[in-house]
Design an enzyme around this catalytic site. Structure first.
Site, PDB file in Angstrom:
ATOM      1  N   HIS A  56      -0.294   0.246   5.335  1.00  0.00           N
ATOM      2  CA  HIS A  56       0.721  -0.829   5.085  1.00  0.00           C
ATOM      3  C   HIS A  56       0.127  -2.448   4.781  1.00  0.00           C
ATOM      4  CE1 HIS A  56      -0.089  -1.791   9.457  1.00  0.00           C
ATOM      5  NE2 HIS A  56       0.553  -2.966   9.199  1.00  0.00           N
ATOM      6  N   ASP A  86      -0.806   5.986   7.991  1.00  0.00           N
ATOM      7  CA  ASP A  86      -0.803   4.519   8.010  1.00  0.00           C
ATOM      8  C   ASP A  86      -2.641   4.221   7.802  1.00  0.00           C
ATOM      9  OD1 ASP A  86      -0.545   1.858   7.866  1.00  0.00           O
ATOM     10  OD2 ASP A  86      -0.349   1.589   9.962  1.00  0.00           O
ATOM     11  N   GLY A 162      -2.082  -9.448  12.390  1.00  0.00           N
ATOM     12  CA  GLY A 162      -3.267  -9.555  11.533  1.00  0.00           C
ATOM     13  C   GLY A 162      -4.305  -8.415  12.184  1.00  0.00           C
ATOM     14  N   SER A 164      -3.641  -5.409  11.966  1.00  0.00           N
ATOM     15  CA  SER A 164      -3.380  -4.284  11.267  1.00  0.00           C
ATOM     16  C   SER A 164      -4.758  -3.831  10.734  1.00  0.00           C
ATOM     17  CB  SER A 164      -2.305  -4.477  10.255  1.00  0.00           C
ATOM     18  OG  SER A 164      -1.118  -4.583  11.025  1.00  0.00           O
TER      19      SER A 164
END
Length: 170
Positions: A56, A86, A162, A164
């Protein structure tokens, strides 16, 4: 080893990722593009410049920029994304003169109660560390039907915007 020593060893392999994408303004009939930016993290895993991050973070990006601990910024291309897990793999246009690779571990050996730490860029503040334990492991089908290929590691490690794509280390 102490957490401080482990952090110093792996921190240079962690990168900050900034993406840009153009969206329509959202106003009916308005065709102007609006640039949006997303900040995430990733980890350098190969001598040819491959970086693992979250899907993502990069899957709709028009431009991907990767920043290293020393401040050097290099453009990257998205090689593949798998939204159902993901997970994404990006590749640097070129390698920095000096770089550190992370060693991938066997996640099947990770048990509930294992100590972990996460290095990332929450809120755009780069190379922060949070630590905790693996609280549980879950098959994706137990949690989220949209990501059937994923496995979830529940952790009490602080994860913020952040983070991620941030790697977890043991």
């Amino acid at each position: 080893q102490s957490l401080q020593n482990l952090f110093e060893r792996v921190n240079p392999s962690v990168v900050s990722i900034r993406t840009m994408q153009r969206d329509l303004s959202g106003i009916p009939g308005d065709r102007r593009a609006v640039a949006t930016t997303l900040v995430g993290s990733g980890v350098l895993i190969s001598n040819d410049g491959k970086i693992i991050t979250a899907s993502h973070v990069v899957h709709t990006a028009d431009k991907v920029m990767v920043e290293f601990l020393n401040g050097e910024t290099i453009r990257a291309d998205v090689l593949v994304t798998e939204p159902q897990a993901d997970l994404a793999l990006i590749k640097l246009k070129y390698l920095p003169k000096k770089f550190t690779l992370a060693t991938l571990a066997d996640s099947n050996r990770t048990k509930t109660g294992s100590e972990v730490f996460v290095v990332g860029a929450p809120y755009g503040i780069q190379h922060t560390i949070t630590s905790g334990i693996i609280s549980a492991r879950h098959r994706a089908s137990e949690i989220n039907n949209r990501m059937p290929l994923g496995e979830f590691f529940q952790t009490d490690t602080a994860i913020n915007m952040g983070h991620s794509g941030s790697p977890a280390f043991n």
